[in-house]
Design a protein around this motif. Structure first.
Motif, PDB file in Angstrom:
ATOM      1  N   ARG A 158       8.885   5.207  -0.432  1.00 18.49           N
ATOM      2  CA  ARG A 158       9.641   5.583   0.764  1.00 18.49           C
ATOM      3  C   ARG A 158       8.742   6.276   1.786  1.00 18.49           C
ATOM      4  O   ARG A 158       8.837   6.020   2.986  1.00 18.49           O
ATOM      5  N   ARG A 159       7.877   7.146   1.308  1.00 19.34           N
ATOM      6  CA  ARG A 159       6.959   7.837   2.216  1.00 19.34           C
ATOM      7  C   ARG A 159       6.002   6.844   2.877  1.00 19.34           C
ATOM      8  O   ARG A 159       5.753   6.909   4.076  1.00 19.34           O
ATOM      9  N   ASP A 160       5.466   5.909   2.085  1.00 18.41           N
ATOM     10  CA  ASP A 160       4.578   4.894   2.647  1.00 18.41           C
ATOM     11  C   ASP A 160       5.317   3.978   3.619  1.00 18.41           C
ATOM     12  O   ASP A 160       4.762   3.576   4.639  1.00 18.41           O
ATOM     13  N   ALA A 161       6.564   3.645   3.290  1.00 18.26           N
ATOM     14  CA  ALA A 161       7.353   2.783   4.181  1.00 18.26           C
ATOM     15  C   ALA A 161       7.628   3.490   5.498  1.00 18.26           C
ATOM     16  O   ALA A 161       7.561   2.871   6.567  1.00 18.26           O
ATOM     17  N   THR A 162       7.918   4.771   5.442  1.00 17.08           N
ATOM     18  CA  THR A 162       8.143   5.530   6.663  1.00 17.08           C
ATOM     19  C   THR A 162       6.874   5.602   7.501  1.00 17.08           C
ATOM     20  O   THR A 162       6.911   5.420   8.718  1.00 17.08           O
ATOM     21  N   MET A 190       2.368  -5.492  -0.169  1.00 23.00           N
ATOM     22  CA  MET A 190       1.261  -5.153   0.730  1.00 23.00           C
ATOM     23  C   MET A 190       0.094  -4.559  -0.061  1.00 23.00           C
ATOM     24  O   MET A 190      -1.068  -4.849   0.223  1.00 23.00           O
ATOM     25  N   GLU A 191       0.404  -3.738  -1.067  1.00 21.38           N
ATOM     26  CA  GLU A 191      -0.646  -3.171  -1.919  1.00 21.38           C
ATOM     27  C   GLU A 191      -1.406  -4.275  -2.653  1.00 21.38           C
ATOM     28  O   GLU A 191      -2.625  -4.236  -2.751  1.00 21.38           O
ATOM     29  N   ARG A 192      -0.661  -5.235  -3.192  1.00 19.37           N
ATOM     30  CA  ARG A 192      -1.308  -6.349  -3.889  1.00 19.37           C
ATOM     31  C   ARG A 192      -2.209  -7.128  -2.951  1.00 19.37           C
ATOM     32  O   ARG A 192      -3.302  -7.542  -3.321  1.00 19.37           O
ATOM     33  N   GLN A 193      -1.754  -7.327  -1.725  1.00 18.70           N
ATOM     34  CA  GLN A 193      -2.547  -8.057  -0.748  1.00 18.70           C
ATOM     35  C   GLN A 193      -3.847  -7.310  -0.463  1.00 18.70           C
ATOM     36  O   GLN A 193      -4.910  -7.924  -0.342  1.00 18.70           O
ATOM     37  N   ILE A 194      -3.782  -5.989  -0.382  1.00 16.86           N
ATOM     38  CA  ILE A 194      -4.973  -5.181  -0.147  1.00 16.86           C
ATOM     39  C   ILE A 194      -5.901  -5.259  -1.353  1.00 16.86           C
ATOM     40  O   ILE A 194      -7.106  -5.479  -1.217  1.00 16.86           O
ATOM     41  N   LEU A 195      -5.351  -5.076  -2.553  1.00 19.10           N
ATOM     42  CA  LEU A 195      -6.180  -5.064  -3.762  1.00 19.10           C
ATOM     43  C   LEU A 195      -6.821  -6.411  -4.059  1.00 19.10           C
ATOM     44  O   LEU A 195      -7.930  -6.468  -4.579  1.00 19.10           O
ATOM     45  N   VAL A 243      -2.699   1.083   5.317  1.00 28.00           N
ATOM     46  CA  VAL A 243      -4.104   1.269   4.937  1.00 28.00           C
ATOM     47  C   VAL A 243      -4.588   2.649   5.379  1.00 28.00           C
ATOM     48  O   VAL A 243      -5.217   3.377   4.599  1.00 28.00           O
ATOM     49  N   ASP A 244      -4.290   3.017   6.613  1.00 26.84           N
ATOM     50  CA  ASP A 244      -4.723   4.331   7.105  1.00 26.84           C
ATOM     51  C   ASP A 244      -4.097   5.468   6.305  1.00 26.84           C
ATOM     52  O   ASP A 244      -4.774   6.432   5.939  1.00 26.84           O
ATOM     53  N   SER A 245      -2.807   5.343   6.012  1.00 21.25           N
ATOM     54  CA  SER A 245      -2.114   6.371   5.246  1.00 21.25           C
ATOM     55  C   SER A 245      -2.702   6.510   3.843  1.00 21.25           C
ATOM     56  O   SER A 245      -2.968   7.618   3.371  1.00 21.25           O
ATOM     57  N   ARG A 246      -2.905   5.383   3.181  1.00 20.53           N
ATOM     58  CA  ARG A 246      -3.448   5.415   1.823  1.00 20.53           C
ATOM     59  C   ARG A 246      -4.871   5.957   1.800  1.00 20.53           C
ATOM     60  O   ARG A 246      -5.239   6.728   0.917  1.00 20.53           O
ATOM     61  N   GLN A 247      -5.683   5.543   2.759  1.00 23.52           N
ATOM     62  CA  GLN A 247      -7.072   5.999   2.744  1.00 23.52           C
ATOM     63  C   GLN A 247      -7.165   7.490   3.060  1.00 23.52           C
ATOM     64  O   GLN A 247      -7.963   8.201   2.439  1.00 23.52           O
ATOM     65  N   ARG A 248      -6.343   7.976   3.984  1.00 23.10           N
ATOM     66  CA  ARG A 248      -6.329   9.410   4.261  1.00 23.10           C
ATOM     67  C   ARG A 248      -5.944  10.198   3.020  1.00 23.10           C
ATOM     68  O   ARG A 248      -6.586  11.197   2.666  1.00 23.10           O
ATOM     69  N   ARG A 249      -4.893   9.746   2.343  1.00 20.10           N
ATOM     70  CA  ARG A 249      -4.422  10.448   1.148  1.00 20.10           C
ATOM     71  C   ARG A 249      -5.445  10.366   0.022  1.00 20.10           C
ATOM     72  O   ARG A 249      -5.680  11.337  -0.701  1.00 20.10           O
ATOM     73  N   LEU A 250      -6.070   9.213  -0.139  1.00 22.83           N
ATOM     74  CA  LEU A 250      -7.082   9.027  -1.183  1.00 22.83           C
ATOM     75  C   LEU A 250      -8.243   9.977  -0.973  1.00 22.83           C
ATOM     76  O   LEU A 250      -8.698  10.647  -1.909  1.00 22.83           O
ATOM     77  N   ARG A 251      -8.727  10.062   0.237  1.00 22.57           N
ATOM     78  CA  ARG A 251      -9.878  10.928   0.533  1.00 22.57           C
ATOM     79  C   ARG A 251      -9.501  12.393   0.562  1.00 22.57           C
ATOM     80  O   ARG A 251     -10.303  13.246   0.205  1.00 22.57           O
ATOM     81  N   ARG A 252      -8.271  12.705   0.973  1.00 24.95           N
ATOM     82  CA  ARG A 252      -7.830  14.098   1.030  1.00 24.95           C
ATOM     83  C   ARG A 252      -7.679  14.696  -0.369  1.00 24.95           C
ATOM     84  O   ARG A 252      -8.001  15.855  -0.604  1.00 24.95           O
ATOM     85  N   MET A 254     -10.060  -4.025   4.316  1.00 24.23           N
ATOM     86  CA  MET A 254      -8.824  -4.481   4.939  1.00 24.23           C
ATOM     87  C   MET A 254      -8.693  -3.901   6.347  1.00 24.23           C
ATOM     88  O   MET A 254      -8.256  -4.591   7.271  1.00 24.23           O
ATOM     89  N   ARG A 255      -9.070  -2.656   6.534  1.00 24.01           N
ATOM     90  CA  ARG A 255      -9.016  -2.054   7.869  1.00 24.01           C
ATOM     91  C   ARG A 255      -9.925  -2.836   8.831  1.00 24.01           C
ATOM     92  O   ARG A 255      -9.556  -3.116   9.964  1.00 24.01           O
ATOM     93  N   ARG A 256     -11.113  -3.183   8.348  1.00 26.20           N
ATOM     94  CA  ARG A 256     -12.051  -3.951   9.178  1.00 26.20           C
ATOM     95  C   ARG A 256     -11.463  -5.332   9.520  1.00 26.20           C
ATOM     96  O   ARG A 256     -11.540  -5.786  10.666  1.00 26.20           O
TER      97      ARG A 256
END
Length: 179
Positions: free
Chosen positions: A67-71, A83-88, A107-116, A173-175
């Motif tokens: 839900r958080r990612d969808a928002t 979408m996650e499968r498509q990225i992976l 992608v931006d949300s996941r990468q920010r959270r991953l690095r944070r 994927m961002r690129r």
């Protein structure tokens, strides 16, 4: 026509795999097996009770994350696993501009959270695993301490590799989405 048919035939499989009931059932089975391995068959009542609690908590947590990612990405929670499968898988980005924008936001949300979270999660996990090994050694159980040490090294190596791999896939994927 074949791609539509292929996508249509994949829908029930994706629903089963992404369904929260399947995730809860998997958590239940894994929880019972792991607890029985560590406590023996005589501890089956506590293993089942603990696993049932985990089987309810895990899908709740995953739904909350979806839900958080969808928002954050402006899409539906049911679209997030696809979408996650498509990225992976490193699949090409979607052609639809709205879908590309949603994918870029995810992608931006996941990468920010991953690095944070990387800076505190890895040391905490290392402390837990290597600390448990050290406790076993200080308690005088060399076999359990050695086993936990091997598990700690294997798990931390795998986790580091997986984290870096996921970060590279998100960057790729961002690129692709910017091109």
């Amino acid at each position: 026509m074949t791609t539509d048919r292929a996508q249509h035939s994949d829908r029930p499989k994706r629903r089963r795999r992404d369904g929260l009931w399947a995730i809860g059932l998997l958590a239940l089975v894994i929880g019972v097996v792991v607890r029985l391995v560590f406590t023996g068959l005589s501890g089956w009542p506590s293993a089942v009770l603990g696993a049932v609690a985990m089987a309810f908590w895990t899908p709740w947590l995953i739904q909350r994350i979806r839900r958080r990612d969808a928002t954050a990405s402006g899409t539906e929670p049911d679209d997030i696993p696809g979408m996650e499968r498509q990225i992976l898988k490193g699949a090409p980005p979607p052609e639809d501009p709205a879908r590309r924008q949603q994918m870029a936001a995810l992608v931006d949300s996941r990468q920010r959270r991953l690095r944070r979270n990387r800076w505190w999660a890895f040391p905490m996990l290392a402390l837990m695993f290597f600390g448990t090994s050290a406790l076993w050694f200080t308690a005088g159980s060399v076999a359990a301490g050695s086993l936990m040490l091997v598990l700690a090294v294997v798990f931390m190596t795998w986790l580091t590799w997986f984290n870096l791999r996921f970060d590279r896939r998100l960057t790729r994927m961002r690129r692709l989405l910017r091109e």
